[in-house]
Design a protein around this motif. Structure first.
Motif, short mmCIF file in Angstrom:
data_model
loop_
_atom_site.label_atom_id
_atom_site.label_comp_id
_atom_site.label_asym_id
_atom_site.label_seq_id
_atom_site.Cartn_x
_atom_site.Cartn_y
_atom_site.Cartn_z
N ILE A 12 2.12 -0.43 -5.24
CA ILE A 12 1.99 0.65 -4.27
C ILE A 12 1.99 0.00 -2.90
CG2 ILE A 12 0.57 2.57 -3.49
CD1 ILE A 12 -0.63 2.59 -6.40
N CYS A 14 1.73 -0.09 0.93
CA CYS A 14 1.01 0.74 1.90
C CYS A 14 1.18 0.17 3.31
CB CYS A 14 -0.47 0.79 1.56
SG CYS A 14 -0.82 1.52 -0.05
N ALA A 22 -6.97 1.84 1.39
CA ALA A 22 -5.83 2.25 0.57
C ALA A 22 -6.11 1.98 -0.90
CB ALA A 22 -4.56 1.53 1.02
N ALA A 23 -6.66 0.80 -1.20
CA ALA A 23 -6.98 0.46 -2.59
C ALA A 23 -8.08 1.36 -3.15
CB ALA A 23 -7.39 -1.01 -2.69
N TRP A 26 -6.31 4.70 -4.04
CA TRP A 26 -5.46 4.62 -5.23
C TRP A 26 -6.27 4.33 -6.48
CZ3 TRP A 26 -1.22 6.99 -5.65
CH2 TRP A 26 -0.44 7.22 -4.53
N GLN A 34 -11.34 -0.72 -8.42
CA GLN A 34 -10.72 -1.49 -7.34
C GLN A 34 -10.93 -2.96 -7.62
OE1 GLN A 34 -11.55 -0.31 -3.33
NE2 GLN A 34 -10.91 -2.27 -2.51
N TYR A 45 -2.75 -8.22 -1.01
CA TYR A 45 -2.75 -7.36 -2.18
C TYR A 45 -4.17 -7.04 -2.60
CZ TYR A 45 1.93 -9.43 -2.90
OH TYR A 45 3.22 -9.86 -2.76
N GLU A 58 -0.81 -2.88 -8.58
CA GLU A 58 -1.30 -3.56 -7.37
C GLU A 58 -1.07 -2.67 -6.17
OE1 GLU A 58 -0.71 -8.29 -7.91
OE2 GLU A 58 1.05 -7.19 -7.22
N VAL A 59 -1.94 -2.82 -5.17
CA VAL A 59 -1.74 -2.20 -3.87
C VAL A 59 -1.38 -3.34 -2.92
CG1 VAL A 59 -2.83 -0.88 -2.02
CG2 VAL A 59 -3.40 -0.37 -4.39
N SER A 66 5.61 3.22 3.68
CA SER A 66 4.93 3.22 2.38
C SER A 66 5.86 3.78 1.30
CB SER A 66 3.67 4.08 2.45
OG SER A 66 2.73 3.50 3.34
N VAL A 68 6.39 3.37 -3.43
CA VAL A 68 5.99 2.77 -4.70
C VAL A 68 7.21 2.08 -5.27
CG1 VAL A 68 5.16 3.24 -7.03
CG2 VAL A 68 4.22 4.52 -5.11
#
Length: 127
Positions: A12, A14, A22-23, A26, A34, A45, A58-59, A66, A68
């Motif tokens: 993902i 961002c 952000a993490a 998600w 997380q 990351y 992973e974010v 942004s 995916v």
């Protein structure tokens, strides 16, 4: 010569100054804990682990819009890139240790080096 590949993960991307927030979003949205933030060759990351029975998530903090993207792991990245080019994909760039590819429909994805071929679902074998 045959090579192997399979879906490895979902990344993902961002475009954000607050990767932790952000993490957190998600993780809560996907029901995943997380994970631990880490930096690899200047990229930031948060490892969210694996979706139960599914791929690694992973974010990633990025500077592009942004989105995916999927990671496909292969024991021979060049052979996998060639196989996917024969299906209509394009090689965009070699970045650090992976190929950035573009599907005929415009989505970007990466081909990364297979790390643990005996863990998880068996890889596809391509001749």
């Amino acid at each position: 010569m045959a090579h192997r590949s399979r879906l490895m993960g979902i990344v993902i991307d961002c475009e954000t100054g607050d990767l932790d927030a952000a993490a957190t979003f998600w993780g809560k949205a996907l029901g995943l804990p997380q994970g631990t933030p880490y930096t690899d060759e200047g990229s930031h990351y948060v490892d969210m682990g694996h979706v139960p029975g599914g791929p690694h998530v992973e974010v990633q903090q990025v500077t592009h819009p942004s989105r995916v993207h999927l990671d496909i792991e292969a024991d021979d990245q060049d052979a996998e890139a060639a196989r996917l080019e024969a299906l209509g994909a394009k090689r965009i760039a070699w970045v650090r240790r992976w190929w950035v590819m573009e599907a005929p429909t415009g989505q970007r994805f990466c081909i990364v080096k297979m790390k643990n071929p005996d863990v998880g679902p068996p890889p596809n074998v391509w001749k």
